[in-house]
Design an enzyme around this catalytic site. Structure first.
Site, PDB file in Angstrom:
ATOM      1  N   GLU A 188      44.832  42.222  34.891  1.00 37.82           N
ATOM      2  CA  GLU A 188      45.654  43.382  35.235  1.00 37.82           C
ATOM      3  C   GLU A 188      47.088  43.045  35.658  1.00 37.82           C
ATOM      4  O   GLU A 188      47.503  43.292  36.797  1.00 37.82           O
ATOM      5  CB  GLU A 188      44.975  44.195  36.344  1.00 37.82           C
ATOM      6  CG  GLU A 188      43.636  44.765  35.955  1.00 37.82           C
ATOM      7  CD  GLU A 188      43.035  45.679  37.005  1.00 37.82           C
ATOM      8  OE1 GLU A 188      42.150  46.464  36.660  1.00 37.82           O
ATOM      9  OE2 GLU A 188      43.466  45.610  38.182  1.00 37.82           O
ATOM     10  N   GLU A 226      36.010  45.984  33.314  1.00 32.74           N
ATOM     11  CA  GLU A 226      35.741  46.576  34.633  1.00 32.74           C
ATOM     12  C   GLU A 226      35.584  48.079  34.485  1.00 32.74           C
ATOM     13  O   GLU A 226      36.367  48.724  33.792  1.00 32.74           O
ATOM     14  CB  GLU A 226      36.882  46.320  35.634  1.00 32.74           C
ATOM     15  CG  GLU A 226      37.003  44.914  36.166  1.00 32.74           C
ATOM     16  CD  GLU A 226      38.135  44.792  37.186  1.00 32.74           C
ATOM     17  OE1 GLU A 226      38.506  45.816  37.809  1.00 32.74           O
ATOM     18  OE2 GLU A 226      38.648  43.673  37.349  1.00 32.74           O
TER      19      GLU A 226
END
Length: 453
Positions: free
Chosen positions: A175, A363
């Site tokens: 991320e 995720e």
């Protein structure tokens, strides 16, 4: 008590035999042992030590004590029938000062974790960088210093040489939009820097480091699968007015396109966000070819959607989020909207890039206010969250969109960055005073789902 599985016919078999199932974690959120066996200080160690930066002034010194309890937690992964375990390598456990002398105790620790996973029949998926930059490197500028490309390449090389004989799936970064945006622009995450003067160089150096790391892996480990992961949120305009529609496009560019497009050779989304042209100040002629890499897979991480409206007063993007709590929608403990269709939309969005070979959901999960009753944790709202999101993943797959796996965030309740220990995302409840583990109803549901009978 409601049944753990609401629809017994909904199981992993519907996704096909080649679909990958797993659970995700991150070193700074679970390991603890912050200065044990030679580990150096990370930016999150330093940030959390400052009063008021973390909710309730929570500390990650102990966290879930995974450093000492890794065998018990891996045993729980096996007990839950989860075949793939994603975890990250702490940079400062391997290189306490970011560069220089290697900490052999750190190498030995990760070798033990990897070996124990394999002994239990669990495939390790390694994330090289999950936000814990060495504080020693931050003092030299961190991601704003172009030298970080070399620092990161050294770290990747050490990981590849020590773990590459057994680890077949690698994720270079986690991320980047979050750790650069929250850490180098908004200042709400480590290292707490703010402003474009930090954000723009951090973006560019992160892209170059991500690609340099991937090329290093390809050179040293030609047979492994190399990927990287991106956060993403489905963005919708507040109204059908052109101002709101264009505001949503700008936010989408910032949140969802800022990092994936450069590495695919498409450049930064400067048309939507002209301020990104400022990156040119930090660009060298060779950077274009050094910003792209042919990844074996891309991981996307989705939790919710955002509603966006035009805002004259918001600099650079002229847009603001309409808070979920103001929209009368179902919320998680993070005050994020529960909106399963978002994950379907993001699969579609990333499928629009033909360069992506494989797409994994690396995720997805939710935090809810779990309570222990009679040594049990009953969390039907999390079960419903996971089921409805998986139904959207299956819908995308059945419609022919590329989606090759799904990892739940996360195994155990843990340190959730600036939110501390308040949000509980785990399939397993953790009492942070005693380190007791209790498998929640959601963990039992996932276990039964993965049996596929």
């Amino acid at each position: 008590m409601e049944p753990i599985i609401q629809d017994i016919n909904f199981n992993k078999k519907l996704f096909g035999d080649d679909f990958i199932w797993g659970v995700s974690t991150a070193a700074p959120q679970i390991e603890g042992a912050c200065d044990t066996d030679g580990k150096g200080e990370s930016i999150w160690d330093a940030f959390a030590a400052k009063k008021g930066k973390i909710l309730n002034n929570d500390s990650l010194v102990i966290a879930c004590d995974f450093y000492n309890q890794y065998q018990k937690d891996i045993d729980l992964i096996k007990q839950l029938n989860i075949p793939n375990f994603r975890f990250s390598i702490s940079w400062t456990r391997v290189l306490p000062n970011g560069t220089g002398e290697v900490n052999q105790a750190g190498i030995a620790y990760y070798n033990r974790v990897i070996d124990y996973c394999l002994e239990q029949g669990i495939e390790p998926w390694l994330t090289i960088y999950h936000w814990d930059l060495p504080q020693a490197l931050e003092l030299k500028g961190g991601w704003t210093n172009r030298e970080v490309i070399d620092w990161f390449t050294i770290f990747v090389t050490i990981c590849a040489k020590n773990f590459g004989d057994r680890v077949k799936h690698w994720m270079v970064m986690n991320e980047p939009a979050v750790f650069t945006g929250a850490g180098y622009f908004l200042g709400i995450h480590a290292p707490g820097r703010t402003g474009l003067k930090n954000f723009l160089p951090a973006i560019h150096h992160t892209v170059l480091s991500m690609v340099a790391g991937a090329k290093t892996l390809r050179n040293l480990l030609p047979g492994v699968q190399i990927g990287t992961t991106f956060s993403c949120s489905h963005i919708e305009p507040y109204t059908d007015k052109l101002k709101d529609i264009n505001a949503a496009k700008r936010v989408d560019a910032l949140i969802n396109r800022l990092f994936i497009e450069p590495i695919l050779g498409l450049g930064y989304p400067v048309n939507e966000i002209p301020v990104l042209k400022g990156i040119e100040k930090f660009t060298r002629p060779e950077d274009k070819k050094n910003s792209t890499f042919d990844f074996d897979f891309i991981g996307i991480q989705n939790y919710t959607r955002e509603i966006v409206k035009y805002s004259f007063f918001t600099p650079y993007v002229s847009a603001s989020l309409v808070k979920a709590e103001d929209r009368g929608v179902t919320l998680t403990s993070m005050k994020w909207e529960v909106y399963p269709q978002a994950i379907y939309q993001m699969i579609k969005k990333f499928n629009s890039y033909p360069q992506i070979k494989k797409l994994y959901i690396t995720e997805n999960g939710a935090a809810f206010p779990d309570e222990v009753t009679d040594n049990k944790v009953h969390d039907p709202v999390r079960v419903e969250y996971l089921q409805t999101h998986l139904q959207q993943v299956l819908k995308a797959k059945n419609e022919g969109y590329k989606v090759d796996g799904y990892f739940i965030w996360t195994l155990t309740d843990n340190f959730e960055w600036a939110e501390g220990y308040h949000p509980r995302f785990g399939l397993i409840y953790v009492d942070f005073n005693t380190q007791q583990r209790i498998i929640k109803s959601s963990g039992k549901w996932y276990s039964e789902f993965l049996i596929g009978s």
